[in-house]
Design a protein around this motif. Structure first.
Motif, PDB file in Angstrom:
ATOM      1  N   VAL A  63      -3.913  25.580  -8.926  1.00 39.70           N
ATOM      2  CA  VAL A  63      -2.809  26.311  -8.303  1.00 39.70           C
ATOM      3  C   VAL A  63      -1.969  27.058  -9.333  1.00 39.70           C
ATOM      4  N   THR A  64      -1.454  26.369 -10.347  1.00 34.34           N
ATOM      5  CA  THR A  64      -0.505  26.996 -11.275  1.00 34.34           C
ATOM      6  C   THR A  64      -0.976  27.043 -12.721  1.00 34.34           C
ATOM      7  N   SER A  65      -1.962  26.216 -13.090  1.00 40.33           N
ATOM      8  CA  SER A  65      -2.390  26.174 -14.488  1.00 40.33           C
ATOM      9  C   SER A  65      -3.072  27.484 -14.877  1.00 40.33           C
ATOM     10  N   THR A  66      -2.596  28.090 -15.947  1.00 43.16           N
ATOM     11  CA  THR A  66      -3.157  29.373 -16.368  1.00 43.16           C
ATOM     12  C   THR A  66      -4.598  29.245 -16.832  1.00 43.16           C
ATOM     13  N   SER A  67      -5.000  28.065 -17.258  1.00 46.63           N
ATOM     14  CA  SER A  67      -6.359  27.864 -17.744  1.00 46.63           C
ATOM     15  C   SER A  67      -7.254  27.261 -16.667  1.00 46.63           C
ATOM     16  N   CYS A  68      -6.729  26.288 -15.925  1.00 45.21           N
ATOM     17  CA  CYS A  68      -7.552  25.557 -14.961  1.00 45.21           C
ATOM     18  C   CYS A  68      -7.809  26.330 -13.668  1.00 45.21           C
ATOM     19  N   VAL A  69      -6.894  27.209 -13.292  1.00 46.68           N
ATOM     20  CA  VAL A  69      -6.996  27.884 -12.007  1.00 46.68           C
ATOM     21  C   VAL A  69      -8.279  28.692 -11.881  1.00 46.68           C
ATOM     22  N   ARG A  70      -8.806  29.136 -12.992  1.00 45.32           N
ATOM     23  CA  ARG A  70      -9.978  30.010 -12.942  1.00 45.32           C
ATOM     24  C   ARG A  70     -11.248  29.282 -12.529  1.00 45.32           C
ATOM     25  N   CYS A  71     -11.273  27.969 -12.681  1.00 46.13           N
ATOM     26  CA  CYS A  71     -12.488  27.232 -12.321  1.00 46.13           C
ATOM     27  C   CYS A  71     -12.269  26.128 -11.296  1.00 46.13           C
ATOM     28  N   HIS A  72     -11.022  25.765 -11.044  1.00 50.69           N
ATOM     29  CA  HIS A  72     -10.774  24.665 -10.119  1.00 50.69           C
ATOM     30  C   HIS A  72     -10.263  25.126  -8.758  1.00 50.69           C
ATOM     31  N   GLY A  73     -10.210  26.410  -8.551  1.00 55.60           N
ATOM     32  CA  GLY A  73      -9.816  26.951  -7.261  1.00 55.60           C
ATOM     33  C   GLY A  73     -10.671  28.155  -6.923  1.00 55.60           C
ATOM     34  N   ALA A  74     -11.105  28.254  -5.674  1.00 55.65           N
ATOM     35  CA  ALA A  74     -11.983  29.362  -5.269  1.00 55.65           C
ATOM     36  C   ALA A  74     -11.310  30.708  -5.476  1.00 55.65           C
ATOM     37  N   GLN A  75     -10.017  30.790  -5.119  1.00 49.69           N
ATOM     38  CA  GLN A  75      -9.328  32.065  -5.273  1.00 49.69           C
ATOM     39  C   GLN A  75      -9.225  32.453  -6.749  1.00 49.69           C
ATOM     40  N   GLY A  76      -8.958  31.468  -7.613  1.00 53.37           N
ATOM     41  CA  GLY A  76      -8.888  31.751  -9.035  1.00 53.37           C
ATOM     42  C   GLY A  76     -10.236  32.160  -9.588  1.00 53.37           C
ATOM     43  N   TYR A  77     -11.302  31.487  -9.141  1.00 54.98           N
ATOM     44  CA  TYR A  77     -12.624  31.821  -9.662  1.00 54.98           C
ATOM     45  C   TYR A  77     -13.051  33.220  -9.230  1.00 54.98           C
ATOM     46  N   LEU A  78     -12.654  33.619  -8.034  1.00 53.66           N
ATOM     47  CA  LEU A  78     -12.992  34.963  -7.567  1.00 53.66           C
ATOM     48  C   LEU A  78     -12.462  36.015  -8.534  1.00 53.66           C
ATOM     49  N   SER A  79     -11.221  35.856  -8.947  1.00 57.50           N
ATOM     50  CA  SER A  79     -10.629  36.791  -9.905  1.00 57.50           C
ATOM     51  C   SER A  79     -11.227  36.619 -11.296  1.00 57.50           C
ATOM     52  N   TYR A  80     -11.476  35.374 -11.667  1.00 62.80           N
ATOM     53  CA  TYR A  80     -12.029  35.064 -12.990  1.00 62.80           C
ATOM     54  C   TYR A  80     -13.422  35.682 -13.166  1.00 62.80           C
ATOM     55  N   SER A  81     -14.270  35.632 -12.130  1.00 63.88           N
ATOM     56  CA  SER A  81     -15.620  36.192 -12.238  1.00 63.88           C
ATOM     57  C   SER A  81     -15.557  37.696 -12.490  1.00 63.88           C
ATOM     58  N   GLU A  82     -14.540  38.348 -11.946  1.00 64.90           N
ATOM     59  CA  GLU A  82     -14.367  39.783 -12.191  1.00 64.90           C
ATOM     60  C   GLU A  82     -13.943  40.033 -13.632  1.00 64.90           C
ATOM     61  N   ARG A  83     -13.104  39.152 -14.187  1.00 70.09           N
ATOM     62  CA  ARG A  83     -12.675  39.284 -15.584  1.00 70.09           C
ATOM     63  C   ARG A  83     -13.880  39.113 -16.515  1.00 70.09           C
ATOM     64  N   LEU A  84     -14.706  38.096 -16.228  1.00 67.99           N
ATOM     65  CA  LEU A  84     -15.867  37.866 -17.078  1.00 67.99           C
ATOM     66  C   LEU A  84     -16.806  39.059 -17.076  1.00 67.99           C
ATOM     67  N   ALA A  85     -16.979  39.655 -15.899  1.00 71.96           N
ATOM     68  CA  ALA A  85     -17.855  40.829 -15.805  1.00 71.96           C
ATOM     69  C   ALA A  85     -17.338  41.967 -16.678  1.00 71.96           C
ATOM     70  N   ALA A  86     -16.031  41.976 -16.890  1.00 77.47           N
ATOM     71  CA  ALA A  86     -15.437  43.018 -17.734  1.00 77.47           C
ATOM     72  C   ALA A  86     -15.368  42.588 -19.192  1.00 77.47           C
ATOM     73  N   GLY A  87     -15.912  41.405 -19.508  1.00 74.58           N
ATOM     74  CA  GLY A  87     -15.941  40.933 -20.892  1.00 74.58           C
ATOM     75  C   GLY A  87     -14.715  40.174 -21.323  1.00 74.58           C
ATOM     76  N   ASN A  88     -13.849  39.806 -20.401  1.00 74.93           N
ATOM     77  CA  ASN A  88     -12.604  39.116 -20.735  1.00 74.93           C
ATOM     78  C   ASN A  88     -12.690  37.660 -20.305  1.00 74.93           C
ATOM     79  N   ALA A  89     -12.779  36.737 -21.266  1.00 76.61           N
ATOM     80  CA  ALA A  89     -12.870  35.311 -20.970  1.00 76.61           C
ATOM     81  C   ALA A  89     -11.555  34.582 -21.195  1.00 76.61           C
ATOM     82  N   ALA A  90     -10.475  35.314 -21.388  1.00 78.19           N
ATOM     83  CA  ALA A  90      -9.183  34.698 -21.680  1.00 78.19           C
ATOM     84  C   ALA A  90      -8.610  34.033 -20.433  1.00 78.19           C
ATOM     85  N   PRO A  91      -7.800  33.000 -20.601  1.00 77.16           N
ATOM     86  CA  PRO A  91      -7.139  32.385 -19.444  1.00 77.16           C
ATOM     87  C   PRO A  91      -6.140  33.355 -18.826  1.00 77.16           C
TER      88      PRO A  91
END
Length: 1015
Positions: free
Chosen positions: A638-666
Motif C-alpha cells: 500500500v504505502t512502501s515505496t519499495s514493496c508496493v511494486r511487487c506486493h500489490g497488483a496495482q503497484g506491479y502494473l505500474s512497476y512492469s511499465e517502469r521495467l519495460a522502460a529500463g527503470n528498476a528504481a523503487p
C-alpha cells in the motif's frame, strides 16, 4: 432371444466364386484347400475334382481341356446349345448357371433377374451364388435333402457318383427333372405348382415355422402381445402363456413385439428354413412406467442461507409417496422431505467457500464481493415419486448466487454481493435504488448483503460506520460498434487492435468451428456477452439468441461461425469474450465515467469463468499460493515505496511499465500516493498483474517476457522466456538506489538517475551502509549466480537449469491435474519433478540436506567471530560495550531510535547465539555473567505499547547496534560478519535448498565458512 441377436440356422461351408472367368482360379473352399474342393474334405481328389488333370483343383475343372467352353456339363468337349448354353449367348461358360443373362446373381433359379431371399439365398449372405447349392457345412454341394450323403436315386441325377451342381441339369430338361424323363412332371416334380420344375421344388415346401414367447422384464408371460415379422406383414399373437407359433416363407426376418403398457422390443436375423422350426428366445418387454414426477423449475440467485420452497407434483397411481434428497452441491437442510412441498435452507456463503476447497475465505475488508462458480452455492435436489411398484425421479437446481465479476458496473438482473470487514458482529447496510426500481436489500444485517438491480441506473450500498459504494446497472451491447468506435486510437487509446489478437476475442468463433474440440452449449455462458439464465431482458446473449431463434449447432464444424454471422448477426454481435465481459455493460451510466468503476485488479474478475472446476481451476490454485496472500498485500503493498511494486497488483502494473522502460528504481512516496492504493482496494498479485488482458504480444499475454534490461537486484536477464515475469520480483532487490537531489546518499554517487550495483567482492565498502540480508525472495540471484561475497565477481555462474525452456516456469508451472497441489498456478514443484528430467530416483534430497547442514554450521561460526571481537575489546582495556536491547517476547526495544545503543554490557559474554529475527537483520543474543536490566519503550509486536523492564542474563540485539562506548560499530556493514550474513540469507531465502543452482550455492557456503574461520 434378446433384441439384435443374430440366429443362424443354415450356414455355408465355402462359396465358389463364379465371378471368375473360365480358366481362372476362383476363391478357395475350406481354409487351405483348393477352390474346387467339391466334397469339402480339404484336399484335391484327382478322380472326382481334378477334371482337367493339371494337379490343381480349381474353377478350370468344371471345364474340359483348354480351348473348350467352360460350362461343358456333359463333358462332351462341345458347347451344346440346347442343354448348356442357358443364356443363349453362344458360349457355354459359368454364366450359364444363371437364370437370366449377364448382370444377374449367379444362383437365380427362378430366372426372375433378382436374388430372392426366401427361395434362393439359402445361406443368408444376401447374395445368390453357387454357395447356396450347399446343404450343411462339410457336405458335398448337391446334398438336397441335407442328409449328409450323396443319394444316388434322388441327387446323383447324372449317375457319375458325385452329387454336384451338374446334377441339376439333365440335357434337354428343366433343372429339377428328378426322373430324368426330359419333362416337368406336375404331379411329382413341380412341388410348388408354378409350372416350372426348378431347384425350389427339391425342398418339398417353401415355408418354415417360427415359435417363441413374449415376457415382461420381470419374467411374467404377456398375453395378447403382437409379434410382427419383416419383410412382409405377417403377425402372431401370444396366448395366455405368452407363446406364439407362425408359418413363414423361407427367408431371413426381423421381429418386433408390442403390447399395451410396455415398450417395444425386437429380434433380428431370424432364419426360416423349409420345413424346419426356428425357436426364438423369449422377447422381453419393459413395462412402461405410468408415473410422472416434476420437481419444479430451477431457481437461481435465491441467496446464501435463504429458505426456499419447493413444489413437487406426480401422477400415475391412486396413491403416491414423495421423497426429497440432495444429490449435488454444498449441504442444504431439508424440512418436510417426505412431502410434495418441502422447504430447504441453502448453504451459507461460508459453507459454500468451505466446500469449494483450500484457498477460499472471506477477507477482513469491505469490498464488492465477486462470485466464482465454485462457491456460488448451487445445490441439486431430487424428487422421488413412488406408487404401484413404480418410481419416478426429477431434479431441480437451486443456486444461491450467479457468477459475477468484480466491477461496480453490472447487468440488470444480476445479483450484486458485498463484504464487510470483520466487526463486532453487528452490521447495518442500506440500499438506495434509482427511481422506478423495486430492488430490495437482502441480508442487510450480515457481512455479505446482496441485491438484484431490476432497472438501469445507479444503486447506492452503504455500510453504517463504513464506506458506501455506487453500483451502476445497465444493458449489454456487444463490441461490434460500441467500443471499437472510440478505442481504435482516436479519441481513446487503441485497445481494440491488440485485443483482437487475444484468445478471448475469438474464443467463441474458433471453438464453434473446431470439429476436434470439446466446445458445447454449456460453454456459451462464459464465451459470450451478458449470458445469464437468471437475468432476462438485459440484451444479453441468451436473450438475443432466444428472440432470434438461434440454437447451438448439432456438430462442431468449420463454417459454423460464418453461417451464424450471416443468419444471426445480432446474436453474433454478442459472441466471444469481449470488453463488456470484464468492464460491464456499455449501455450504462458508468460508461465513460472516470471513477474507475469499470476496472478491477481483483482475481474474481477472471474467476467468474476460469474457476468453474474440471479444467478451469487456475484461480483456485492461485488462491492457495503466496501470490494470493491479501494480508501481505495490505501490509506491504500500500504505502512502501519499495514493496508496493511487487506486493500489490496495482503497484506491479505500474512497476512492469517502469521495467519495460529500463527503470528498476523503487517508487517515490509521491508516486505511491498517485497510485491511489489503500488497504481496502489493494489486491495481491492477481491474474491481471502478470497477464495483460488486452495484449497477446507475449506468450500467455504476459506483461514481461524473455528479457529484462535491469532488475532491482542490480543485474539484467536475457533469454529466460516466461521466467522473466517471475524474476521481476524474485530478486534480492537491494542493488539499486536513487540519489537525492543533493547527492547525500553516498552509496549512490552523485545526483542523477538510478544507480545499480551488485553485492559481491567488487562492491565498494561505501555502498554497504547497513547490516541486512537480501530480499527474502532472491531466487533469481541464485539462479543467475550473482550477488554473493567471497566468490569473486558474479554473473558467470548461471545455473544449468537455465537450459530448461522458460526457466522458472518450466519447473514451477509444470502441468498437473487440479487437486494434486503442485504445478501450474500453485507454483509448488511436485516431489517427482527432478526425476521427470534426471531419471527415476533423482530427487535432490542429498543436495538439500548438504546445504541445510552447511547453513546450520554458520551460526556457531558467526557467534565465534563476534565473541572474539568483543573479547578482544575487553582484553584491550575496554570497560563496556553498548547495544540497543531487544525483547523477543514483546518485540520491544530499549530505545525508539535504531541508531541509539543505550544498554551497557560490562564484560564479555560467556556464550553467544546467532539470532536473525530482529527486523530481518543480523542479531545476536549474549549470555552475560550477571543479569542485565533495561526498560521497554516504543511500540512492540502488533502495535502494542511497550512498558516495564526486562531483567535477564541473556541480552538480544541487532548486530548493527553493538558499539563501543565511543559509538564505533563493532560489526561494520562492510565487515566479514555482515557479508556472511548476506550470503547465508541469500541461500536461505532462495528456498530451494540449493537446487536452483547447486554447485554455485555450495561454493558460496564454502567460501563464506572459510571467511568466518580465517585467522
Amino acid at each position: 432371444m434378446s433384441a439384435k441377436q443374430k440366429i443362424w440356422i443354415v450356414a455355408a461351408t465355402a462359396a465358389i466364386g463364379l465371378g471368375a472367368g473360365c480358366g481362372e482360379t476362383g476363391p478357395a473352399g475350406p481354409a487351405g484347400a483348393p477352390a474346387w474342393d467339391l466334397n469339402a474334405n480339404g484336399t484335391c481328389d484327382p478322380a472326382t475334382e481334378d477334371t482337367n488333370g493339371d494337379g490343381v483343383c480349381d474353377m478350370t475343372d468344371i471345364a474340359p481341356p483348354p480351348g473348350v467352353s467352360c460350362w461343358d456339363l456333359d463333358e462332351s468337349g462341345d458347347c451344346d446349345l440346347a442343354t448348356e448354353d442357358s443364356n443363349d449367348d453362344g458360349a457355354c461358360d459359368v454364366l450359364d448357371c444363371r437364370g437370366g443373362g449377364n448382370g444377374f446373381s449367379c444362383w437365380d433359379l427362378d430366372e426372375s433377374g433378382d436374388c430372392d431371399t426366401a427361395t434362393e439365398d439359402r445361406n443368408g449372405d444376401d447374395a445368390c451364388t453357387t454357395a447356396d447349392c450347399y446343404g450343411m457345412p462339410g457336405i458335398t454341394c448337391w446334398d438336397l435333402d441335407e442328409s449328409g450323403d450323396c443319394d444316388a436315386a434322388a441327387e446323383d441325377i447324372n449317375g457319375d457318383g458325385d452329387c454336384t451342381i451338374a446334377d441339376c441339369m439333365i440335357p434337354g430338361t428343366a433343372c429339377w427333372d428328378a426322373d430324368a424323363n426330359g419333362a416337368c412332371d406336375a404331379a411329382t416334380e413341380d412341388v410348388d405348382g408354378d409350372g416350372d420344375c426348378t431347384i425350389v421344388d427339391c425342398v418339398g415346401t417353401s415355408e418354415g415355422t417360427v415359435e417363441g414367447s413374449v415376457t415382461s422384464d420381470a419374467g411374467v408371460a404377456i398375453d395378447g402381445a403382437t409379434v410382427a415379422f419383416f419383410p412382409g406383414t405377417a403377425t402372431a399373437t401370444t396366448d395366455a402363456a405368452g407363446e406364439y407359433t407362425i408359418e413363414l416363407p423361407i427367408g431371413v426376418y426381423s421381429a418386433t413385439a408390442t403390447a399395451t403398457g410396455y415398450t417395444d422390443a425386437s429380434a433380428d436375423n431370424i432364419s426360416v428354413v423349409a420345413g424346419g422350426t426356428t425357436t426364438l428366445d423369449a422377447i422381453e418387454l419393459v413395462a412402461v412406467n405410468p408415473l410422472t414426477a416434476s420437481a419444479g423449475a430451477d431457481q437461481r440467485q435465491v441467496g446464501y442461507g435463504a429458505t426456499v420452497s419447493l413444489t413437487g407434483t406426480g401422477s400415475g397411481a391412486a396413491t403416491l409417496t414423495y421423497s426429497w434428497s440432495q444429490t449435488a452441491g454444498p449441504a442444504a437442510t431439508i424440512t418436510g422431505g417426505t412431502t410434495a412441498t418441502p422447504t430447504i435452507t441453502m448453504p451459507t456463503i461460508d459453507a459454500a467457500l468451505t466446500a469449494a476447497g483450500d484457498g477460499y475465505a472471506l477477507h477482513d475488508r469491505t469490498m464488492l464481493l465477486p462470485i466464482a462458480p465454485r462457491f456460488q452455492g448451487s445445490v441439486t435436489m431430487r424428487l422421488t415419486v413412488s406408487g404401484d411398484g413404480f418410481t419416478k425421479t426429477d431434479d431441480v437446481v437451486i443456486t444461491a448466487a450467479e457468477p459475477v465479476g468484480s466491477v461496480l458496473n453490472v447487468g440488470v438482473g444480476m445479483n450484486v454481493f458485498f463484504l464487510a470487514a470483520i466487526g463486532t458482529g453487528t452490521y447495518s447496510w442500506t440500499l438506495t435504488p434509482p427511481s422506478g426500481s423495486a430492488a430490495t436489500l437482502r441480508d442487510g444485517a450480515t457481512r455479505t448483503p446482496s441485491f438484484i438491480p431490476d432497472v438501469a441506473g445507479s444503486y447506492t450500498m452503504a455500510l453504517s460506520g463504513g464506506p458506501s459504494f455506487t453500483v451502476v446497472a445497465g444493458n449489454w451491447e456487444g463490441t461490434a460498434s460500441s467500443c471499437s468506435g472510440c478505442h481504435d486510437g482516436s479519441p481513446a487509446p487503441d485497445m481494440m487492435t491488440p485485443f483482437a489478437a487475444t484468445n478471448h476475442a475469438t474464443a467463441f468463433q474458433r471453438k464453434i468451428d473446431d470439429a476436434a474440440g470439446h466446445f458445447g452449449g454449456n460453454c456459451v455462458s462464459c464465451h459470450s456477452v451478458g449470458y445469464s439464465a437468471a437475468a432476462s431482458g438485459n440484451n444479453g446473449f441468451d436473450d438475443v439468441a432466444a428472440t432470434a431463434g438461434w440454437t447451438f449447432p448439432s456438430a462442431l464444424a468449420a463454417g459454423n461461425w460464418d453461417a451464424m454471422l450471416a443468419a444471426y448477426p445480432a446474436v453474433a454481435r454478442l459472441a466471444g469474450i469481449q470488453c463488456e465481459n470484464c468492464h460491464g455493460p456499455n449501455d450504462s451510466d458508468a460508461h465513460m465515467a472516470a471513477d474507475g468503476s469499470r476496472m478491477s485488479m481483483n482475481a474474481g474478475m477472471c474467476a467468474q469463468c476460469h474457476d468453474s472446476g474440471t479444467h478451469h481451476f487456475r484461480p483456485a490454485e492461485w488462491a492457495t499460493s503466496g501470490h494470493g496472500n491479501l494480508e501481505l498485500a495490505i501490509e506491504e503493498g500500500v504505502t512502501s515505496t519499495s514493496c508496493v511494486r511487487c506486493h500489490g497488483a496495482q503497484g506491479y502494473l505500474s512497476y512492469s511499465e517502469r521495467l519495460a522502460a529500463g527503470n528498476a528504481a523503487p517508487f517515490t512516496s509521491t508516486e505511491v500516493t498517485a497510485l491511489g492504493i489503500t488497504a481496502d482496494n489493494v489486491e495481491p498479485i492477481t491474474c491481471q498483474a502478470c497477464h495483460d488482458p488486452h495484449d497477446a504480444a507475449n506468450p500467455n499475454q504476459l506483461r514481461t517476457y524473455d528479457n529484462v534490461a535491469m532488475l532491482p537486484g542490480g543485474f539484467g536477464v536475457a533469454g529466460v522466456g516466461k521466467g522473466a515475469t517471475c524474476m521481476t520480483c524474485h530478486n534480492s532487490r537491494n542493488g539499486v538506489c536513487v540519489p537525492t537531489s543533493t547527492g547525500t546518499a553516498p552509496w549512490c554517487g552523485t545526483t542523477g538517475p538510478a544507480v545499480y550495483w551488485l553485492h559481491d567482492d567488487t562492491t565498494p565498502a561505501s555502498r554497504l551502509t547497513s547490516i541486512g540480508g537480501p530480499h527474502r525472495s532472491a531466487q533469481s540471484d541464485v539462479f543467475m549466480g550473482v550477488n554473493a561475497f567471497f566468490v569473486g565477481p558474479g554473473g558467470f555462474d548461471v545455473s544449468p537449469h537455465a537450459a530448461i525452456a522458460d526457466t522458472c516456469v518450466g519447473c514451477h508451472m509444470a502441468e498437473s491435474e487440479f487437486g494434486e497441489g503442485y504445478g501450474d498456478h500453485t507454483w509448488a514443484p511436485g516431489e517427482e519433478l527432478c526425476a521427470s528430467c534426471h531419471g527415476e530416483g533423482v530427487d535432490g534430497a542429498a543436495i538439500q540436506a548438504t546445504v541445510a547442514a552447511r547453513l546450520a554450521g554458520m551460526g556457531p561460526a558467526m557467534a565465534a567471530v563476534v565473541t572474539g571481537d568483543v573479547t578482544d575489546l575487553f582484553t584491550g582495556g575496554a570497560t563496556a560495550v553498548n547495544v540497543r536491547a531487544y525483547d523477543e517476547a514483546t518485540g520491544c526495544y530499549s530505545h525508539t531510535s535504531s541508531s541509539t545503543s543505550n544498554v551497557s554490557l560490562a564484560s564479555a559474554p560467556t556464550s553467544v547465539r546467532k539470532f536473525d529475527a530482529i527486523a530481518r537483520a543480523l542479531g545476536f543474543c549474549f549470555t552475560m555473567p550477571a543479569a542485565v536490566t533495561w526498560t521497554r519503550v516504543g511500540t512492540g509486536t502488533g502495535g502494542a505499547a511497550c512498558s516495564g523492564t526486562v531483567t535477564s542474563t541473556e541480552v538480544c540485539f541487532n548486530a548493527a547496534s553493538l558499539k563501543t562506548t565511543t559509538g564505533t560499530a563493532i560489526v561494520p556493514a562492510s565487515g566479514v560478519l555482515s557479508k556472511a550474513f548476506w550470503n547465508i540469507n541469500l541461500i536461505t531465502y532462495d528456498g530451494s535448498g540449493g537446487l536452483h543452482n547447486p554447485v554455485w550455492a555450495l561454493d558460496v557456503l564454502k567460501a563464506t565458512y572459510e571467511a568466518l574461520i580465517a585467522p
